[in-house]
Structures are given as structure tokens and as C-alpha cells.
Design a protein around this motif. Structure first.
Motif, PDB file in Angstrom:
ATOM      1  N   ARG A 129       0.869  -0.932   0.018  1.00 39.30           N
ATOM      2  CA  ARG A 129      -0.060   0.125  -0.090  1.00 39.30           C
ATOM      3  C   ARG A 129       0.803   2.248  -0.076  1.00 39.30           C
ATOM      4  O   ARG A 129       0.289   2.333  -0.362  1.00 39.30           O
ATOM      5  CB  ARG A 129      -0.901  -0.063   1.408  1.00 39.30           C
ATOM      6  CG  ARG A 129      -2.039  -0.207   0.705  1.00 39.30           C
ATOM      7  CD  ARG A 129      -2.774  -0.819   2.446  1.00 39.30           C
ATOM      8  NE  ARG A 129      -4.166  -1.485   2.397  1.00 39.30           N
ATOM      9  CZ  ARG A 129      -4.596  -3.058   2.784  1.00 39.30           C
ATOM     10  NH1 ARG A 129      -3.182  -3.286   2.316  1.00 39.30           N
ATOM     11  NH2 ARG A 129      -5.474  -3.591   1.546  1.00 39.30           N
ATOM     12  N   SER A 130       1.908   1.364   0.254  1.00 36.24           N
ATOM     13  CA  SER A 130       2.626   2.730   0.620  1.00 36.24           C
ATOM     14  C   SER A 130       3.809   2.303  -0.979  1.00 36.24           C
ATOM     15  O   SER A 130       4.205   3.646  -1.453  1.00 36.24           O
ATOM     16  CB  SER A 130       3.821   2.289   1.403  1.00 36.24           C
ATOM     17  OG  SER A 130       4.908   1.780   0.623  1.00 36.24           O
ATOM     18  N   TRP A 131       3.218   1.681  -1.980  1.00 34.61           N
ATOM     19  CA  TRP A 131       4.410   1.136  -3.639  1.00 34.61           C
ATOM     20  C   TRP A 131       5.955   1.599  -3.290  1.00 34.61           C
ATOM     21  O   TRP A 131       6.175   1.735  -3.976  1.00 34.61           O
ATOM     22  CB  TRP A 131       3.396   2.974  -4.539  1.00 34.61           C
ATOM     23  CG  TRP A 131       2.474   2.987  -3.823  1.00 34.61           C
ATOM     24  CD1 TRP A 131       1.770   4.943  -3.957  1.00 34.61           C
ATOM     25  CD2 TRP A 131       1.100   2.452  -4.263  1.00 34.61           C
ATOM     26  NE1 TRP A 131       0.313   5.128  -3.559  1.00 34.61           N
ATOM     27  CE2 TRP A 131      -0.080   3.467  -3.898  1.00 34.61           C
ATOM     28  CE3 TRP A 131       1.297   1.362  -4.222  1.00 34.61           C
ATOM     29  CZ2 TRP A 131      -1.020   3.092  -4.132  1.00 34.61           C
ATOM     30  CZ3 TRP A 131      -0.708   0.398  -4.019  1.00 34.61           C
ATOM     31  CH2 TRP A 131      -1.200   1.532  -3.728  1.00 34.61           C
ATOM     32  N   LEU A 208      13.567  -0.167  -9.021  1.00 37.34           N
ATOM     33  CA  LEU A 208      12.900   0.568  -8.253  1.00 37.34           C
ATOM     34  C   LEU A 208      12.981   2.258  -8.785  1.00 37.34           C
ATOM     35  O   LEU A 208      12.082   3.247  -9.017  1.00 37.34           O
ATOM     36  CB  LEU A 208      12.003   0.134  -7.107  1.00 37.34           C
ATOM     37  CG  LEU A 208      10.733   1.212  -7.114  1.00 37.34           C
ATOM     38  CD1 LEU A 208       9.359   0.729  -8.078  1.00 37.34           C
ATOM     39  CD2 LEU A 208      10.099  -0.192  -5.329  1.00 37.34           C
ATOM     40  N   ASP A 209      13.789   2.244  -7.569  1.00 40.56           N
ATOM     41  CA  ASP A 209      14.419   3.785  -8.242  1.00 40.56           C
ATOM     42  C   ASP A 209      14.398   4.168  -9.539  1.00 40.56           C
ATOM     43  O   ASP A 209      14.479   5.517  -9.689  1.00 40.56           O
ATOM     44  CB  ASP A 209      16.023   4.417  -7.581  1.00 40.56           C
ATOM     45  CG  ASP A 209      15.657   3.646  -6.099  1.00 40.56           C
ATOM     46  OD1 ASP A 209      14.819   4.040  -5.499  1.00 40.56           O
ATOM     47  OD2 ASP A 209      17.027   3.769  -5.320  1.00 40.56           O
ATOM     48  N   VAL A 210      15.096   3.214 -10.725  1.00 35.08           N
ATOM     49  CA  VAL A 210      15.261   3.901 -11.897  1.00 35.08           C
ATOM     50  C   VAL A 210      13.650   4.432 -12.230  1.00 35.08           C
ATOM     51  O   VAL A 210      13.907   5.212 -12.860  1.00 35.08           O
ATOM     52  CB  VAL A 210      15.238   2.478 -13.032  1.00 35.08           C
ATOM     53  CG1 VAL A 210      15.919   3.216 -14.065  1.00 35.08           C
ATOM     54  CG2 VAL A 210      17.191   2.701 -12.466  1.00 35.08           C
ATOM     55  N   ALA A 211      12.646   3.548 -12.627  1.00 33.56           N
ATOM     56  CA  ALA A 211      11.620   3.233 -13.392  1.00 33.56           C
ATOM     57  C   ALA A 211      10.894   4.488 -12.294  1.00 33.56           C
ATOM     58  O   ALA A 211      10.183   5.282 -12.529  1.00 33.56           O
ATOM     59  CB  ALA A 211      10.919   2.168 -12.179  1.00 33.56           C
ATOM     60  N   TRP A 227      -1.271   8.182  -6.096  1.00 33.13           N
ATOM     61  CA  TRP A 227      -0.394   7.015  -6.697  1.00 33.13           C
ATOM     62  C   TRP A 227       0.795   7.133  -6.392  1.00 33.13           C
ATOM     63  O   TRP A 227       2.210   6.959  -6.560  1.00 33.13           O
ATOM     64  CB  TRP A 227      -0.997   6.505  -7.593  1.00 33.13           C
ATOM     65  CG  TRP A 227      -0.358   7.785  -9.038  1.00 33.13           C
ATOM     66  CD1 TRP A 227      -0.891   8.258  -9.065  1.00 33.13           C
ATOM     67  CD2 TRP A 227       0.842   8.168  -9.453  1.00 33.13           C
ATOM     68  NE1 TRP A 227      -0.854   9.629 -10.296  1.00 33.13           N
ATOM     69  CE2 TRP A 227       0.170   9.125 -10.866  1.00 33.13           C
ATOM     70  CE3 TRP A 227       2.094   7.529 -10.183  1.00 33.13           C
ATOM     71  CZ2 TRP A 227       1.106  10.333 -11.866  1.00 33.13           C
ATOM     72  CZ3 TRP A 227       2.599   8.454 -11.031  1.00 33.13           C
ATOM     73  CH2 TRP A 227       2.601   9.384 -11.391  1.00 33.13           C
ATOM     74  N   LEU A 228       1.563   8.527  -5.905  1.00 33.44           N
ATOM     75  CA  LEU A 228       3.056   8.781  -5.521  1.00 33.44           C
ATOM     76  C   LEU A 228       3.004   7.807  -3.939  1.00 33.44           C
ATOM     77  O   LEU A 228       2.932   8.576  -3.210  1.00 33.44           O
ATOM     78  CB  LEU A 228       3.512   9.878  -5.899  1.00 33.44           C
ATOM     79  CG  LEU A 228       3.524  10.510  -7.142  1.00 33.44           C
ATOM     80  CD1 LEU A 228       3.885  11.554  -6.881  1.00 33.44           C
ATOM     81  CD2 LEU A 228       4.315   9.047  -8.021  1.00 33.44           C
ATOM     82  N   PRO A 229       4.625   7.853  -3.725  1.00 38.45           N
ATOM     83  CA  PRO A 229       4.771   7.374  -2.428  1.00 38.45           C
ATOM     84  C   PRO A 229       5.067   8.865  -1.722  1.00 38.45           C
ATOM     85  O   PRO A 229       5.369   9.417  -1.922  1.00 38.45           O
ATOM     86  CB  PRO A 229       6.229   6.469  -2.191  1.00 38.45           C
ATOM     87  CG  PRO A 229       5.963   6.163  -3.826  1.00 38.45           C
ATOM     88  CD  PRO A 229       5.251   6.754  -4.766  1.00 38.45           C
ATOM     89  N   ALA A 230       4.686   8.564   0.100  1.00 41.77           N
ATOM     90  CA  ALA A 230       4.953   9.748   0.791  1.00 41.77           C
ATOM     91  C   ALA A 230       6.383  10.068   0.686  1.00 41.77           C
ATOM     92  O   ALA A 230       6.336  11.709   0.251  1.00 41.77           O
ATOM     93  CB  ALA A 230       5.008   9.320   2.440  1.00 41.77           C
ATOM     94  N   ALA A 231       7.381   9.260   0.441  1.00 40.65           N
ATOM     95  CA  ALA A 231       8.883  10.098   0.217  1.00 40.65           C
ATOM     96  C   ALA A 231       9.158  10.532  -0.910  1.00 40.65           C
ATOM     97  O   ALA A 231       9.527  11.099  -1.101  1.00 40.65           O
ATOM     98  CB  ALA A 231      10.130   8.903   0.480  1.00 40.65           C
ATOM     99  N   ARG A 232       7.790  10.360  -1.861  1.00 39.00           N
ATOM    100  CA  ARG A 232       7.814  11.387  -3.734  1.00 39.00           C
ATOM    101  C   ARG A 232       7.154  12.219  -3.641  1.00 39.00           C
ATOM    102  O   ARG A 232       6.974  12.766  -4.841  1.00 39.00           O
ATOM    103  CB  ARG A 232       8.028  10.079  -4.522  1.00 39.00           C
ATOM    104  CG  ARG A 232       8.783   9.595  -4.176  1.00 39.00           C
ATOM    105  CD  ARG A 232      10.028   8.945  -4.761  1.00 39.00           C
ATOM    106  NE  ARG A 232      11.355   8.458  -5.008  1.00 39.00           N
ATOM    107  CZ  ARG A 232      12.576   8.623  -5.460  1.00 39.00           C
ATOM    108  NH1 ARG A 232      13.361   9.452  -5.435  1.00 39.00           N
ATOM    109  NH2 ARG A 232      13.429   7.587  -5.479  1.00 39.00           N
ATOM    110  N   GLY A 233       6.725  12.769  -2.499  1.00 40.31           N
ATOM    111  CA  GLY A 233       5.993  13.679  -2.146  1.00 40.31           C
ATOM    112  C   GLY A 233       4.391  13.931  -2.454  1.00 40.31           C
ATOM    113  O   GLY A 233       3.299  14.209  -2.700  1.00 40.31           O
ATOM    114  N   GLY A 234       4.143  11.689  -2.353  1.00 37.47           N
ATOM    115  CA  GLY A 234       3.024  11.781  -2.558  1.00 37.47           C
ATOM    116  C   GLY A 234       2.162  11.701  -1.086  1.00 37.47           C
ATOM    117  O   GLY A 234       2.597  11.769  -0.310  1.00 37.47           O
ATOM    118  N   THR A 235       0.942  10.969  -1.840  1.00 34.44           N
ATOM    119  CA  THR A 235      -0.468  10.918  -0.441  1.00 34.44           C
ATOM    120  C   THR A 235      -0.169   9.408   0.196  1.00 34.44           C
ATOM    121  O   THR A 235      -1.450   9.166   1.009  1.00 34.44           O
ATOM    122  CB  THR A 235      -1.215  11.246  -0.678  1.00 34.44           C
ATOM    123  OG1 THR A 235      -2.353  11.055  -1.717  1.00 34.44           O
ATOM    124  CG2 THR A 235      -0.654  13.076  -0.970  1.00 34.44           C
ATOM    125  N   ALA A 236       0.351   8.870  -0.720  1.00 37.85           N
ATOM    126  CA  ALA A 236       0.350   7.286   0.047  1.00 37.85           C
ATOM    127  C   ALA A 236       0.844   7.186   1.512  1.00 37.85           C
ATOM    128  O   ALA A 236       2.029   7.631   2.076  1.00 37.85           O
ATOM    129  CB  ALA A 236       1.158   6.384  -1.016  1.00 37.85           C
TER     130      ALA A 236
END
Length: 260
Positions: A129-131, A208-211, A227-236
Motif C-alpha cells: 500500500r505504500s508503493w 524501482l529507483d530507476v523506474a 499513487w506516489l509514495p510519501a517519500a516522493r511527495g505523494g499521499t500514499a
């Protein structure tokens, strides 16, 4: 002489693939597949893939088509018990996994490998769920070590934008799905499966980092950052928050089965 007929499992599999390709075209999905050459053109191998949606097996399966290979996925037993999916899963020679009897699934997967098949495994067991990558179960690494076959790391990115957990789904056209296959690990029979698993996880994290870094699509707005991970500025949810949500979902399913 007439050529030998294709095994029924392959005919069924190819029909299912054709149907999914029609669906994907209707949805306007774009596929960015990289590293397909790392998949063996023949012979056995284990594919280990991250898990982001209910459709992940179809996306990995499409990535194997340029090599003219079909993948026998390890999947939870409930999909084999279902009236619709069950006959298809069995016909395609996939591997049922009963969490109460993991050894039986291992034996079936080993037989598939002995027959020269590709076996697909989702080491996280359930959708993240965290992607981001959850902790791994060591089944993929153990199979590769004990059965002496290559272990291919595979990473998907953006399947969560199609159909995934917590009622997240979208039929919006034009989404990109990335599938990255890395160089196979070739563990020796004397290698420690735990160490192989750690190497596998590191390889998958790199992919996954490359993708994530090279993914071409961007959120349509602030409300589309789920659909973006929290560490990437998303709300997951974070990995820790996702673990709490997964536990709650598991308890709800158990209560439903118990009739409470």
C-alpha cells in the motif's frame, strides 16, 4: 506428419493474454518494457517481482512475450477456488499457494522448474500500500538456490494507477506502465538463501529507483498524488502506516470468513 498440438494450458494462456491485450488497448495503456533480454529464451528461471496491483501478473506476462515465454505464477489459493478464475488458473498451470501449507506450493513450483518453465513469485506476498518494497518472504531465493536456476529481478511501476487495494481504480486512458527486468542472479547451490534474498531486494530497489526517476507521467493535480509514495511527495501511506492498514484489512477478511 502433423505438428504436435500445443498443450491445453498454453492455448488457454494465450487466449487470456489476447483478451487482456484488448482490454489494455481499450484503456489506452502505454507500456515501457526494459531488459526483456535478461529473461532466458528457454529453460527454467524464477522471476521475483514487486506487487502493486491486482493486474501485476498480466503486466509481467506481457513483458515475457518478446522472448516467447509464458510464466507460471505462484498465487494465493483463493484465486484457484473461485468459480471463474479457478479453472483458468489451473488451466494455465499456475501454482496455488496455501499459507497454511507452503511446502506443497514449493513442491509444485519445483516441478514446474524441473519442466523448464518460468515461475513468477511476488516476494512481498501481498500488495504494498505504500508503493515501496515491503519485507520479503524468501521463497523466490530459496527456489533459485535449491533448484539451481537463475533468479531474475523484476520491477513494475504504476500498475497501482489501474486497479489495486483500498478501492483505488481508474479507467482513465493514457497511463504508462513500466516493467523493468534486471540481470539474473545465478546463485550457487551452496549459497545462503537469506544472502541471496538480500541481494535480490537490493537489485529490485535499484530498478524501482530507476523506474520512479524516469517515469514519464505526472499527477494531474494535488488530488492525483495518491499513487506516489510519501517519500516522493505523494499521499500514499508510509511503510509503517501501510502495515497497520494491512493488518486491519486482514482482520476484516478473517471476521468475514468467520461470519461475524
Amino acid at each position: 506428419m502433423h505438428p504436435a498440438p500445443r498443450p491445453r494450458r498454453d492455448r488457454t494462456y494465450r487466449v487470456v493474454i489476447a483478451l487482456f491485450r484488448i482490454v489494455f488497448r481499450a484503456l489506452g495503456l502505454r507500456f515501457d518494457v526494459r531488459g526483456a533480454q535478461h529473461l532466458p529464451a528457454d529453460g527454467a528461471a524464477v522471476l521475483a517481482c514487486n506487487h502493486l496491483s491486482y493486474l501485476d501478473f498480466t503486466f509481467v506476462g506481457l513483458a515475457a512475450l518478446p522472448r516467447k515465454r509464458l510464466i507460471r505464477f505462484m498465487a494465493k489459493k483463493s484465486t484457484f477456488d473461485h468459480a471463474v478464475s479457478g479453472p483458468l488458473m489451473r488451466a494455465m498451470w499456475h501454482v496455488p499457494v496455501d499459507r497454511e501449507s507452503g511446502a506443497a506450493a514449493y513442491r509444485i513450483a519445483a516441478r514446474r522448474l524441473a519442466a523448464g518453465e518460468l515461475v513468477g513469485v511476488f516476494p512481498e506476498a501481498t500488495i504494498s500500500r505504500s508503493w515501496t518494497l515491503k519485507s520479503f518472504k524468501r521463497g523466490a531465493a530459496t527456489l533459485a538456490v535449491r533448484e539451481r536456476v537463475p533468479l531474475v529481478p523484476v520491477v513494475l511501476w504504476a500498475p497501482q494507477r489501474t486497479f489495486t487495494v483500498d478501492r483505488h481504480y481508474s479507467v482513465r486512458r493514457g497511463k504508462t506502465i513500466m516493467v523493468l527486468l534486471g540481470e539474473p542472479l545465478r546463485p550457487a547451490p551452496t549459497d545462503d538463501p537469506h544472502a541471496v534474498d538480500e541481494t535480490l531486494r537490493a537489485r529490485m530497489r535499484e530498478l524501482l529507483d530507476v523506474a520512479d526517476r524516469e517515469y514519464p507521467d505526472r499527477p494531474a493535480g494535488e488530488g492525483d498524488r495518491w499513487w506516489l509514495p510519501a517519500a516522493r511527495g505523494g499521499t500514499a501511506p508510509t511503510l509503517e502506516q501501510a502495515a497497520v492498514l494491512e493488518t486491519a484489512a486482514r482482520e476484516r477478511r478473517a471476521a468475514k470468513r468467520a461470519g461475524r
